[in-house]
Scaffold this motif. Structure first.
Motif, PDB file in Angstrom:
ATOM      1  N   ASP A  80       0.805  -1.226   0.000  1.00  0.00           N
ATOM      2  CA  ASP A  80       0.000   0.000   0.000  1.00  0.00           C
ATOM      3  C   ASP A  80       0.839   1.278   0.000  1.00  0.00           C
ATOM      4  O   ASP A  80       0.300   2.373   0.097  1.00  0.00           O
ATOM      5  N   ILE A 119       0.416   4.824  -1.914  1.00  0.00           N
ATOM      6  CA  ILE A 119      -0.353   5.969  -1.412  1.00  0.00           C
ATOM      7  C   ILE A 119       0.536   6.736  -0.437  1.00  0.00           C
ATOM      8  O   ILE A 119       0.843   6.255   0.649  1.00  0.00           O
ATOM      9  N   THR A 139     -10.190   5.142   0.638  1.00  0.00           N
ATOM     10  CA  THR A 139      -8.900   5.317  -0.032  1.00  0.00           C
ATOM     11  C   THR A 139      -8.535   4.021  -0.749  1.00  0.00           C
ATOM     12  O   THR A 139      -8.323   2.991  -0.116  1.00  0.00           O
ATOM     13  N   CYS A 140      -8.503   4.096  -2.067  1.00  0.00           N
ATOM     14  CA  CYS A 140      -8.167   2.960  -2.932  1.00  0.00           C
ATOM     15  C   CYS A 140      -8.968   1.723  -2.564  1.00  0.00           C
ATOM     16  O   CYS A 140      -8.416   0.643  -2.337  1.00  0.00           O
ATOM     17  N   CYS A 177     -11.463  -0.132  -6.303  1.00  0.00           N
ATOM     18  CA  CYS A 177     -10.833  -1.032  -7.265  1.00  0.00           C
ATOM     19  C   CYS A 177     -11.191  -2.480  -6.973  1.00  0.00           C
ATOM     20  O   CYS A 177     -11.059  -3.347  -7.833  1.00  0.00           O
ATOM     21  N   GLU A 203      -8.602   7.672  -4.893  1.00  0.00           N
ATOM     22  CA  GLU A 203      -8.874   6.498  -5.702  1.00  0.00           C
ATOM     23  C   GLU A 203      -7.988   6.458  -6.937  1.00  0.00           C
ATOM     24  O   GLU A 203      -7.711   7.489  -7.554  1.00  0.00           O
ATOM     25  N   HIS A 204      -7.545   5.248  -7.278  1.00  0.00           N
ATOM     26  CA  HIS A 204      -6.837   5.065  -8.543  1.00  0.00           C
ATOM     27  C   HIS A 204      -7.810   4.451  -9.536  1.00  0.00           C
ATOM     28  O   HIS A 204      -8.760   3.752  -9.151  1.00  0.00           O
ATOM     29  N   ALA A 207      -7.727  -6.661  -6.900  1.00  0.00           N
ATOM     30  CA  ALA A 207      -7.811  -5.239  -7.224  1.00  0.00           C
ATOM     31  C   ALA A 207      -7.844  -5.025  -8.728  1.00  0.00           C
ATOM     32  O   ALA A 207      -6.974  -5.508  -9.447  1.00  0.00           O
ATOM     33  N   THR A 253     -13.855   4.818 -12.553  1.00  0.00           N
ATOM     34  CA  THR A 253     -14.418   5.276 -11.288  1.00  0.00           C
ATOM     35  C   THR A 253     -15.184   6.586 -11.413  1.00  0.00           C
ATOM     36  O   THR A 253     -16.219   6.768 -10.745  1.00  0.00           O
ATOM     37  N   MET A 261      -4.409   8.550 -10.355  1.00  0.00           N
ATOM     38  CA  MET A 261      -4.684   8.720  -8.928  1.00  0.00           C
ATOM     39  C   MET A 261      -5.276  10.108  -8.700  1.00  0.00           C
ATOM     40  O   MET A 261      -4.721  11.113  -9.139  1.00  0.00           O
TER      41      MET A 261
END
Length: 206
Positions: free
Chosen positions: A24, A27, A113-114, A117, A143-144, A169, A175, A197
């Motif tokens: 992670d 981020i 946060t992320c 996905c 978010e990616h 993921a 998104t 991102m």
């Protein structure tokens, strides 16, 4: 079918929970800090994971409930929570973002946060965030998503089955389109890594 997919993804996240913090690191801490500086009131974090955000919440929020469907991820989040000297009430619970166990209009701030996905049905998950957010509240997201660059987007499409197979993921989610389909409004947007991102401020109102 939905339950089978949920269980499949849950098992993948349980499997990678021990190394998830290392995975992670894409981020950055300043992205988390800047996002969460705007949190206020009663807060719900969807997909709290191993608790990477917990140390960045401002102490003047009233309460924080973190939700995740992976029991193993929550185990690490609870360890982090026990080391904090938070002045607000905090609770970490197991639950499905697609069926949040809260009444309508429960929270002033909703955070993710992320997360989107990996939600099996991202539009349903986003609709749930909208449902539990107060009409005058806010949704804060890091978010990616799929690149707007045609070549990069194609590469992400090709690689996506590999990332889904490894830990569930998707790297090519649309998104921004999903946010619109869920009836949410984009109030603020900052691109942190090209179009891949983004930091987003959403309103639950159209």
């Amino acid at each position: 079918m939905k339950q089978e997919l949920n269980e499949k993804i849950k098992k993948r996240y349980n499997r990678v929970s021990k190394i998830y913090d290392r995975m992670d690191r894409m981020i950055r801490e300043d992205w988390r800090r800047d996002l969460l500086a705007g949190a206020y009131g009663d807060v719900m974090e969807a997909g709290v994971g191993t608790g990477a955000n917990l140390s960045f919440y401002p102490n003047n929020i009233q309460s924080l409930i973190g939700v995740d469907f992976s029991s193993d991820m929550l185990k690490y989040a609870k360890q982090k929570a026990s080391q904090l000297n938070a002045s607000y009430k905090m609770e970490l619970i197991e639950g499905d973002i697609q069926e949040l166990p809260f009444p309508d209009n429960s929270f002033d701030t909703v955070v993710s946060t992320c997360v989107f996905c990996s939600v099996p049905d991202p539009i349903v998950g986003l609709e749930e965030l909208r449902r539990v957010c107060k009409p005058d509240g806010q949704i804060l997201m890091l978010e990616h998503m799929r690149s707007e660059n045609q070549a990069a987007g194609l590469v992400m499409d090709i690689l996506n089955p590999i990332t889904v197979g490894m830990w569930g993921a998707n790297i090519n989610r649309e998104t921004m389109a999903n946010i619109k389909s869920a009836g949410l409004s984009v109030v603020g947007e900052e691109r942190l890594m090209g179009s891949i991102m983004r930091r987003l401020l959403l309103s639950p109102n159209k």
